[in-house]
Structures are given as structure tokens and as C-alpha cells.
Design an enzyme around this catalytic site. Structure first.
Site, PDB file in Angstrom:
ATOM      1  N   ALA A 108       1.407   2.182   4.135  1.00  0.00           N
ATOM      2  CA  ALA A 108       2.597   1.407   3.754  1.00  0.00           C
ATOM      3  C   ALA A 108       2.465  -0.082   4.084  1.00  0.00           C
ATOM      4  CB  ALA A 108       3.863   1.980   4.383  1.00  0.00           C
ATOM      5  N   ARG A 111       0.863  -1.177   0.000  1.00  0.00           N
ATOM      6  CA  ARG A 111       0.000   0.000   0.000  1.00  0.00           C
ATOM      7  C   ARG A 111       0.902   1.231   0.000  1.00  0.00           C
ATOM      8  NH1 ARG A 111      -3.758   2.720   4.746  1.00  0.00           N
ATOM      9  NH2 ARG A 111      -4.826   4.173   3.360  1.00  0.00           N
ATOM     10  N   HIS A 112       0.434   2.287  -0.652  1.00  0.00           N
ATOM     11  CA  HIS A 112       1.206   3.521  -0.666  1.00  0.00           C
ATOM     12  C   HIS A 112       1.447   4.023   0.756  1.00  0.00           C
ATOM     13  CE1 HIS A 112      -2.435   5.698   0.416  1.00  0.00           C
ATOM     14  NE2 HIS A 112      -3.074   5.005  -0.519  1.00  0.00           N
ATOM     15  N   GLY A 113       2.415   4.945   0.896  1.00  0.00           N
ATOM     16  CA  GLY A 113       2.737   5.512   2.200  1.00  0.00           C
ATOM     17  C   GLY A 113       1.721   6.540   2.649  1.00  0.00           C
TER      18      GLY A 113
END
Length: 416
Positions: free
Chosen positions: A340, A73-75
Site C-alpha cells: 500500500a 502500490r496495491h495492498g
């Protein structure tokens, strides 16, 4: 004197800002999908590069990693703030350093790294930051590894017409969420917040209170500071608001409806197709063509995939009227898909295996912690056993057919 002269609403806000003590630290475990990654890995607070306890696992020394497949997952995110995007970059860079330290044989020089991402800017940035975080010493065929945009895998939910129509855009599908907003637990929180802000309770609703709670979460996750908004909430309030968020995740991305998880089968099958290819190449004594595959998506990418695999499923579904019985629930989105978040498949080749079935083994890590496999409860599985366990999904999940809208008009409840 200033407070006395101000209108009642402004007075409440001034009291919030000037009088109430900060309380963010005690709330940090209840922010759901807006949780800091450090909530699931607290050792990173003191040492951002630490691999944490029990990093090694239980594989024999004769096993060497062949392929790593990571779905990230994105930060940390926050709209329009450049500083926040940079902090999200930092999270991805540190995650890359720890992953390289954990699997040095795979992250060696001249090994091919395949990076993919959803088309969302925050994911593309996190993917690029991951590559930069590995540092200049690892040559992956050029200073800049191209990040491939692949929404069909990283945003599979957007391409599933049945999910979009019957869950994503259907208010009736969120009936449990809406009922909890009007229930006794939320009413108690509303009354407390209204009192603290010197507002009539009629001027507040669950959505407004949730915004205040998430503002508290953003400032803690992004700036590591306690927002004045945090002072509105006790730990018990935070538990109620966490449950509201978890209800939404459960019914929209988790076990609430089968289509939520079934729509992720396209990603699940893709993972095993690459693992299969690595096994075939190894058996033929060929170099592994894709030793490192890193893909950056969303909480909405990881949560359905984990549900498809059967993780974090409670015996009783999450409902508007069973909050008290769900205090020890497994389904807590902040522990599963914080900022994240990452799910990693690692395929190993084991020399001197007792049988051919033992030659290829797999480990799963969620947020850098080993996940036990269903059935055995062990943290290592033969690849053959893992494929056998998920055979039905691998052989019988057809994305196009699964995601087609029904031919006749039915309600979401009837269809799902």
C-alpha cells in the site's frame, strides 16, 4: 516420544512448531517489499484513520490545493486467498479515508475522480476498494467510478524491451544478488536454520531460507499473527535477509542500472503533463478538469520512479561484499515501498504570492509523510523550481528510444 519416532526432518519441523518461542515482532522491520504499511506509519496500529504527526505541512493559509496525483502500490497480497484479498481491500479503503481527511477540498462532493490501475487483479481490487473507501457521501459522478486499465503507465517496465532483455530476464544482471547468496553472511544464516531444523546444511540454500522468512512476513502482514517460521530467525538474520531483498530491488528496480529508472520517465512525464494542465486551467480561471488522479500499480512501479527522482540514493552502491558498510543505508525497500505504498504530488494555488513564480507550489508525500525536495531540503517547492530541477528528464526522456534494444550483440554489463 513422537519426536523421537519421527524421521529427522519431521522432528525438526515439530520442534519448530512446538518448542521454539514466537519471534515475529522483532523481525517485522526487515521484510522489505513484503512489509506491512504499519511499519512506516506505526501510529496506524492504534488508530487506522489517524493522519499522524505533522500532517499539516508548512504552506501558508492562502494556498489551496488544485490537484492531487497519487501513485499507489496495491495492498497486502497473497496468492489465491480470498481473505487476504479482502484485507488488501481494507488497507486501500483506510488509505482513501485518510487522504480525503488530509485534503478535504479536493475530495469534496461532485469533484471528478480519475482512477487507473495496472491490469493485475490485486491492483484493480485495490483501486475499486479505494473508491469504496471514500464512502457514499462523496458523489464522483456515480456510485461506481470506472477503474481504467493502463499498463503503459502502471507497468511501464513490461513495455521496455531493453529492461526486459538486459535486466528482467538476464541472470547476469543479478550477479551481486547471486554472489551475496553464496557469501559469508548468508552462509551463517543457512547453518543456523539447518541446525534448528535438524537438517544437513547441504539440503538448504538461500532461496529456501528466504521462502521461510517470507512465510513469516506473510502471516504477520496478512493475519497479524506470528508464524512458527519466524522462530527460525534472529534480528541479525533478518537484517541479512533484508539486505538480500534490497540487493535484488537495487539492481532490478533501483540504481543498479540506468534503464531501471529511465524506463519510468513515461509515468514521470505524464504526472507533470497533468500538473501543467491544472496550472493552465487555473490561470485561465477554468475549473480543474482532473483534480483527483489516483493510479494503482506495484512496488516495481514506484521504486524506479523514486530512483528517477533521485531519492534514497546511497553514496556507495549496494554490493555483495559491502553488507557491513551498508547498515545505515538509505535504500531500504521496506521503508520505501511496503504494501500500500503511495507517492502523492499535491499542486497548490497561493493567493497573495509575492511573485508570479510563487503562485503555484507543490508538496510531495511518500507513505503520507512529506518528502524534502532536492537542493532546498524544504517540504514545499514552487512548481517552477521543481520543473527546473527535473528539466533534463522532462525534456530528454524518450521512452521508445530509451527502451530499444541495442542493434549489436553486447553483454548486459557492457550495455548497462
Amino acid at each position: 516420544a513422537v519426536v523421537a519416532m519421527a524421521p529427522r526432518r519431521e522432528a525438526g519441523l515439530l520442534l519448530l512448531l512446538l518448542v521454539l518461542p514466537p519471534a515475529g515482532a522483532g523481525l517485522s522491520g526487515y521484510f522489505g517489499t513484503k512489509s506491512r504499511y504499519e511499519e512506516v506509519n506505526p501510529h496506524l496500529v492504534s488508530d487506522p484513520l489517524s493522519l499522524g504527526p505533522g500532517a499539516g505541512g508548512s504552506l501558508p493559509a492562502s494556498c489551496t490545493p488544485l490537484q492531487l496525483r497519487a501513485v499507489l502500490r496495491h495492498g497486502t497480497r497473497y496468492p489465491t486467498a480470498g481473505q487476504i484479498r479482502r484485507l488488501g481491500e481494507l488497507h486501500s479503503r483506510l488509505l482513501a479515508r485518510r487522504m480525503a481527511a488530509r485534503f478535504p477540498a479536493l475530495f469534496a462532493a461532485r469533484r471528478r475522480l480519475a482512477l487507473a490501475s495496472s491490469s493485475k487483479h490485486r491492483c484493480l481490487q485495490s483501486g475499486a476498494a479505494f473508491r469504496r473507501g471514500l464512502g457514499p457521501t462523496l458523489d464522483f459522478g456515480g456510485d461506481e467510478v470506472e477503474v481504467e486499465v493502463n499498463d503503459s503507465l502502471m507497468r511501464f517496465f513490461d513495455h521496455c524491451a531493453k529492461f526486459v532483455a538486459l535486466v528482467e530476464e538476464n541472470d547476469a544482471a543479478m550477479c551481486q544478488v547471486n554472489a551475496f547468496k553464496e557469501g559469508p553472511e548468508m552462509k551463517k544464516v543457512l547453518e543456523k536454520v539447518a541446525s534448528a531444523l535438524c537438517l544437513p546444511v547441504e539440503e538448504l540454500n538461500a532461496d529456501l531460507v528466504q521462502v521461510a522468512f517470507l512465510t513469516c512476513s506473510y502471516e504477520l502482514a496478512i493475519k497479524n499473527v506470528t508464524s512458527p517460521w519466524c522462530s527460525l530467525f534472529s534480528e541479525e538474520d533478518a537484517k541479512v535477509l533484508e539486505y538480500l531483498n534490497d540487493l535484488k530491488q537495487y539492481w532490478k528496480r533501483g540504481y543498479g542500472y540506468d534503464i531501471n529508472s529511465r524506463s519510468s520517465c513515461v509515468l514521470f512525464q505524464d504526472i507533470f503533463q497533468h500538473l501543467d494542465k491544472a496550472v493552465e486551467e487555473s490561470k485561465s480561471s477554468k475549473p480543474i478538469s482532473s483534480p483527483l488522479i489516483v493510479q494503482v500499480g506495484h512496488a516495481e512501479t514506484l521504486q524506479p520512479l523514486l530512483a528517477l527522482m533521485g531519492y534514497f540514493k546511497d553514496a556507495e552502491p549496494l554490493l555483495a561484499n559491502n553488507y557491513g558498510r551498508q547498515t545505515q543505508r538509505k535504500f531500504r525497500s521496506g521503508r520505501i515501498v511496503p504494501y500500500a505504498a503511495n507517492l502523492v504530488f499535491v499542486l497548490y494555488h497561493c493567493d497573495h504570492a509575492n511573485a508570479s513564480r510563487q503562485e503555484y507550489q507543490v508538496q510531495l508525500l511518500l507513505n503520507e509523510k512529506l518528502l524534502p525536495f532536492h537542493g532546498s531540503n524544504e517540504t514545499v517547492s514552487t512548481y517552477a523550481d521543481l520543473k527546473d530541477y527535473y528539466r533534463d528528464i522532462l525534456e530528454n526522456c524518450h521512452f521508445k528510444e530509451e527502451c530499444e534494444l541495442p542493434k549489436v550483440n553486447v553483454t548486459a554489463v557492457d550495455e548497462l
